[in-house]
Design an enzyme around this catalytic site. Sequence first.
Site, PDB file in Angstrom:
ATOM      1  N   ARG A 115      -9.685   1.393   8.531  1.00  0.00           N
ATOM      2  CA  ARG A 115      -9.316   0.027   8.903  1.00  0.00           C
ATOM      3  C   ARG A 115     -10.415  -0.679   9.686  1.00  0.00           C
ATOM      4  NH1 ARG A 115      -3.359   1.079   8.861  1.00  0.00           N
ATOM      5  NH2 ARG A 115      -2.268  -0.893   9.006  1.00  0.00           N
ATOM      6  N   LYS A 127       0.820  -1.222   0.000  1.00  0.00           N
ATOM      7  CA  LYS A 127       0.000   0.000   0.000  1.00  0.00           C
ATOM      8  C   LYS A 127       0.849   1.265   0.000  1.00  0.00           C
ATOM      9  CE  LYS A 127      -2.310  -0.617   3.856  1.00  0.00           C
ATOM     10  NZ  LYS A 127      -1.759  -1.879   4.371  1.00  0.00           N
ATOM     11  N   ARG A 129      -0.662  -8.523  13.450  1.00  0.00           N
ATOM     12  CA  ARG A 129      -1.193  -7.476  12.569  1.00  0.00           C
ATOM     13  C   ARG A 129      -2.026  -8.085  11.444  1.00  0.00           C
ATOM     14  NH1 ARG A 129       4.180  -4.896  11.062  1.00  0.00           N
ATOM     15  NH2 ARG A 129       3.011  -3.690   9.537  1.00  0.00           N
ATOM     16  N   ARG A 164      10.897   0.000  11.833  1.00  0.00           N
ATOM     17  CA  ARG A 164       9.578   0.031  12.474  1.00  0.00           C
ATOM     18  C   ARG A 164       9.500  -0.974  13.617  1.00  0.00           C
ATOM     19  NH1 ARG A 164       4.763   0.388   8.104  1.00  0.00           N
ATOM     20  NH2 ARG A 164       3.759  -0.659   9.853  1.00  0.00           N
ATOM     21  N   ARG A 166      11.470  -6.045   4.838  1.00  0.00           N
ATOM     22  CA  ARG A 166      11.380  -4.603   5.064  1.00  0.00           C
ATOM     23  C   ARG A 166      11.977  -4.220   6.418  1.00  0.00           C
ATOM     24  NH1 ARG A 166       5.339  -2.233   5.045  1.00  0.00           N
ATOM     25  NH2 ARG A 166       5.232  -3.023   7.161  1.00  0.00           N
TER      26      ARG A 166
HETATM   27  P1  AMP Z   1       0.601   1.127   8.728  1.00  0.00           P
HETATM   28  O1  AMP Z   1       1.809   1.964   8.492  1.00  0.00           O
HETATM   29  O2  AMP Z   1      -0.572   1.551   7.903  1.00  0.00           O
HETATM   30  O3  AMP Z   1       0.893  -0.351   8.596  1.00  0.00           O
HETATM   31  O4  AMP Z   1       0.175   1.353  10.245  1.00  0.00           O
HETATM   32  C1  AMP Z   1       1.018   1.000  11.312  1.00  0.00           C
HETATM   33  C2  AMP Z   1       0.231   0.880  12.595  1.00  0.00           C
HETATM   34  O5  AMP Z   1      -0.378   2.142  12.911  1.00  0.00           O
HETATM   35  C3  AMP Z   1      -0.936  -0.101  12.542  1.00  0.00           C
HETATM   36  O6  AMP Z   1      -0.536  -1.448  12.784  1.00  0.00           O
HETATM   37  C4  AMP Z   1      -1.837   0.443  13.640  1.00  0.00           C
HETATM   38  O7  AMP Z   1      -1.346   0.109  14.920  1.00  0.00           O
HETATM   39  C5  AMP Z   1      -1.670   1.962  13.458  1.00  0.00           C
HETATM   40  N1  AMP Z   1      -2.676   2.477  12.498  1.00  0.00           N
HETATM   41  C6  AMP Z   1      -2.430   3.046  11.284  1.00  0.00           C
HETATM   42  N2  AMP Z   1      -3.565   3.407  10.686  1.00  0.00           N
HETATM   43  C7  AMP Z   1      -4.568   3.027  11.521  1.00  0.00           C
HETATM   44  C8  AMP Z   1      -5.990   3.084  11.443  1.00  0.00           C
HETATM   45  N3  AMP Z   1      -6.621   3.589  10.376  1.00  0.00           N
HETATM   46  N4  AMP Z   1      -6.697   2.596  12.498  1.00  0.00           N
HETATM   47  C9  AMP Z   1      -6.084   2.084  13.581  1.00  0.00           C
HETATM   48  N5  AMP Z   1      -4.756   1.982  13.703  1.00  0.00           N
HETATM   49  C10 AMP Z   1      -3.998   2.442  12.684  1.00  0.00           C
END
Ligand code: AMP
Length: 192
Positions: free
Chosen positions: A91, A14, A148, A136, A130
Amino acid sequence: MKNIILFGPPGSGKGTQSAKLAEAFELLHISTGDIFRNELKNETPLGLEAKKFIEKGMLVPDEIVIGMLSDYLDKMLEKKPAGFIFDGFPRTIAQAEALDTLMKEKGMNIDLVLALEVDEPELVRRIKGRAETSGRVDDMDEDTIRKRIEVYRNETEPVAGYYEKQGKLYRVTGRGGIEHIFEELSGAIRSL
Ligand code: AMP
């Protein structure tokens, strides 16, 4: 305005594809994960609160995410963009409903939801790769990665059905080269 959601499990590409699409179609890229990581880097109260959930592989609670997104969207609208590409949001169904309400209030709507589909072994393999450069906290160990993906299956996947009912969902297989997938996603946007 063209407003697009790039949807998919962690590790489906993404972030990479959103950045490329944002550039190609002059859209503003909104990644809630990036916003949280930035807040965390600056040690803001929001960042420190979000960290408790992120490091466990859990979702940040809806009210926190929705409030943050709403403020961010207002700020970004001042730039008068040609549209937005949402990455990692919504999400949950509650977030999808809140986004519909927010967009309506601002005279906008979601035009297209592009869903990247990648199987679990490939997701785990990619995130582990990654982890070597991302830094991260949630990429580091396999238990958090699998958590996750499980959270995605339980809480996020139903969001695809929400948009499918609205006739906005377009599924794309997320396997194969970055450029090949990019072309397929671009084609769907061009046909809007
Ligand atoms: P990402 O970079 O999109 O994989 O997001 C990393 C982490 O941020 C996720 O595993 C969640 O803990 C948090 N996070 C990001 N976007 C959301 C969202 N829309 N709702 C809830 N948690 C989020």
